[in-house]
Design a protein around this motif. Sequence first.
Motif, mmCIF file in Angstrom:
data_model
loop_
_atom_site.group_PDB
_atom_site.id
_atom_site.type_symbol
_atom_site.label_atom_id
_atom_site.label_comp_id
_atom_site.label_asym_id
_atom_site.label_seq_id
_atom_site.Cartn_x
_atom_site.Cartn_y
_atom_site.Cartn_z
ATOM 1 N N MET A 60 0.804 -1.222 0.000
ATOM 2 C CA MET A 60 0.000 0.000 0.000
ATOM 3 C C MET A 60 0.835 1.270 0.000
ATOM 4 O O MET A 60 0.442 2.257 -0.615
ATOM 5 C CB MET A 60 -0.968 -0.024 1.174
ATOM 6 C CG MET A 60 -1.983 -1.153 1.028
ATOM 7 S SD MET A 60 -3.137 -1.236 2.388
ATOM 8 C CE MET A 60 -2.162 -2.127 3.572
ATOM 9 N N ALA A 61 1.966 1.283 0.690
ATOM 10 C CA ALA A 61 2.838 2.457 0.700
ATOM 11 C C ALA A 61 4.217 2.029 1.187
ATOM 12 O O ALA A 61 4.339 1.106 1.991
ATOM 13 C CB ALA A 61 2.280 3.545 1.618
ATOM 14 N N TRP A 62 5.233 2.700 0.690
ATOM 15 C CA TRP A 62 6.591 2.437 1.146
ATOM 16 C C TRP A 62 7.465 3.651 0.910
ATOM 17 O O TRP A 62 7.161 4.503 0.063
ATOM 18 C CB TRP A 62 7.205 1.210 0.461
ATOM 19 C CG TRP A 62 7.142 1.205 -1.041
ATOM 20 C CD1 TRP A 62 6.209 0.583 -1.822
ATOM 21 C CD2 TRP A 62 8.041 1.857 -1.951
ATOM 22 N NE1 TRP A 62 6.472 0.810 -3.149
ATOM 23 C CE2 TRP A 62 7.600 1.590 -3.256
ATOM 24 C CE3 TRP A 62 9.182 2.646 -1.783
ATOM 25 C CZ2 TRP A 62 8.245 2.076 -4.381
ATOM 26 C CZ3 TRP A 62 9.831 3.137 -2.909
ATOM 27 C CH2 TRP A 62 9.365 2.840 -4.188
ATOM 28 N N TRP A 71 7.351 0.135 5.239
ATOM 29 C CA TRP A 71 6.493 -0.491 4.229
ATOM 30 C C TRP A 71 5.145 -0.804 4.866
ATOM 31 O O TRP A 71 5.088 -1.489 5.889
ATOM 32 C CB TRP A 71 7.173 -1.756 3.748
ATOM 33 C CG TRP A 71 6.666 -2.412 2.520
ATOM 34 C CD1 TRP A 71 5.829 -1.919 1.566
ATOM 35 C CD2 TRP A 71 7.022 -3.730 2.085
ATOM 36 N NE1 TRP A 71 5.638 -2.839 0.577
ATOM 37 C CE2 TRP A 71 6.362 -3.957 0.863
ATOM 38 C CE3 TRP A 71 7.834 -4.733 2.612
ATOM 39 C CZ2 TRP A 71 6.485 -5.158 0.165
ATOM 40 C CZ3 TRP A 71 7.956 -5.913 1.914
ATOM 41 C CH2 TRP A 71 7.287 -6.122 0.706
ATOM 42 N N LEU A 72 4.082 -0.297 4.274
ATOM 43 C CA LEU A 72 2.721 -0.572 4.722
ATOM 44 C C LEU A 72 2.142 -1.631 3.798
ATOM 45 O O LEU A 72 2.032 -1.409 2.585
ATOM 46 C CB LEU A 72 1.873 0.702 4.678
ATOM 47 C CG LEU A 72 0.430 0.576 5.153
ATOM 48 C CD1 LEU A 72 0.352 0.157 6.616
ATOM 49 C CD2 LEU A 72 -0.306 1.901 4.921
ATOM 50 N N ASP A 117 -8.244 -3.568 13.231
ATOM 51 C CA ASP A 117 -9.438 -3.547 12.374
ATOM 52 C C ASP A 117 -10.130 -2.198 12.514
ATOM 53 O O ASP A 117 -10.291 -1.688 13.618
ATOM 54 C CB ASP A 117 -10.417 -4.662 12.764
ATOM 55 C CG ASP A 117 -9.947 -6.028 12.302
ATOM 56 O OD1 ASP A 117 -9.101 -6.087 11.398
ATOM 57 O OD2 ASP A 117 -10.431 -7.033 12.860
ATOM 58 N N GLY A 118 -10.516 -1.641 11.397
ATOM 59 C CA GLY A 118 -11.228 -0.379 11.402
ATOM 60 C C GLY A 118 -10.320 0.836 11.498
ATOM 61 O O GLY A 118 -10.783 1.968 11.372
ATOM 62 N N GLU A 119 -9.027 0.617 11.731
ATOM 63 C CA GLU A 119 -8.094 1.734 11.816
ATOM 64 C C GLU A 119 -7.807 2.238 10.405
ATOM 65 O O GLU A 119 -7.555 1.455 9.486
ATOM 66 C CB GLU A 119 -6.799 1.257 12.485
ATOM 67 C CG GLU A 119 -6.060 2.315 13.216
ATOM 68 C CD GLU A 119 -4.930 1.753 14.075
ATOM 69 O OE1 GLU A 119 -4.183 2.568 14.596
ATOM 70 O OE2 GLU A 119 -4.796 0.519 14.227
ATOM 71 N N PHE A 124 -1.111 6.202 8.311
ATOM 72 C CA PHE A 124 0.135 5.429 8.272
ATOM 73 C C PHE A 124 0.869 5.692 6.963
ATOM 74 O O PHE A 124 2.088 5.858 6.952
ATOM 75 C CB PHE A 124 -0.146 3.936 8.445
ATOM 76 C CG PHE A 124 -0.662 3.580 9.795
ATOM 77 C CD1 PHE A 124 0.201 3.412 10.868
ATOM 78 C CD2 PHE A 124 -2.017 3.423 10.011
ATOM 79 C CE1 PHE A 124 -0.274 3.091 12.126
ATOM 80 C CE2 PHE A 124 -2.504 3.101 11.269
ATOM 81 C CZ PHE A 124 -1.631 2.938 12.325
ATOM 82 N N ALA A 125 0.132 5.715 5.863
ATOM 83 C CA ALA A 125 0.750 5.993 4.563
ATOM 84 C C ALA A 125 1.346 7.395 4.543
ATOM 85 O O ALA A 125 2.457 7.597 4.038
ATOM 86 C CB ALA A 125 -0.280 5.824 3.450
ATOM 87 N N ARG A 126 0.630 8.362 5.089
ATOM 88 C CA ARG A 126 1.154 9.738 5.136
ATOM 89 C C ARG A 126 2.430 9.805 5.975
ATOM 90 O O ARG A 126 3.379 10.499 5.618
ATOM 91 C CB ARG A 126 0.102 10.682 5.691
ATOM 92 C CG ARG A 126 -0.997 10.968 4.712
ATOM 93 C CD ARG A 126 -1.969 11.997 5.262
ATOM 94 N NE ARG A 126 -3.031 12.247 4.309
ATOM 95 C CZ ARG A 126 -4.319 12.231 4.598
ATOM 96 N NH1 ARG A 126 -4.719 11.998 5.836
ATOM 97 N NH2 ARG A 126 -5.211 12.466 3.672
#
Length: 152
Positions: A60-62, A71-72, A117-119, A124-126
């Motif tokens: 999803m993001a790194w 790394w997400l 869950d739900g977070e 996190f990516a930002r």
Amino acid sequence: MPPHPNSHLLRRGRYSEPGRGYLITTVVHQRRRMFADWRLGRLLVEKFRRAHDQKWINSMAWVIMPDHFHWLIQLEQQTLAKLMQAIKSRSTLTINRAINERGAFWQTGYHDRAIRDGEDLLPFARYIVANPLRAGLVDKIGDYPLWDACWL
């Protein structure tokens, strides 16, 4: 002082849950700034993409910083342990060949944080993408060559 003063803080025996998001961080051996050469970072990116294309994870993001990466991911068909063993061993071989070296490339272990869950994943990516800005490596994230996020 021990060669890896914080290695004892890295957990062992992690539980890997398919479908769960994880924020992963790992560090280059002796914190060498190997990825200051963005071409070496691109070799690591190829390993990220391979894991994604093999459906081991959903990347999803790194960001690849000079001496570590964040790394997400969302686990799909692999455990954290197997994913990280593959990423670290494959990238070690590829990068060591490129720089004509042998031996350890990564510090032992890695840090992970399971996303509840739900977070919301976007903060996190930002956080990940903003690392080069916070480190003062660039004034605009678009000027940094070693990052990506699926939200673009």
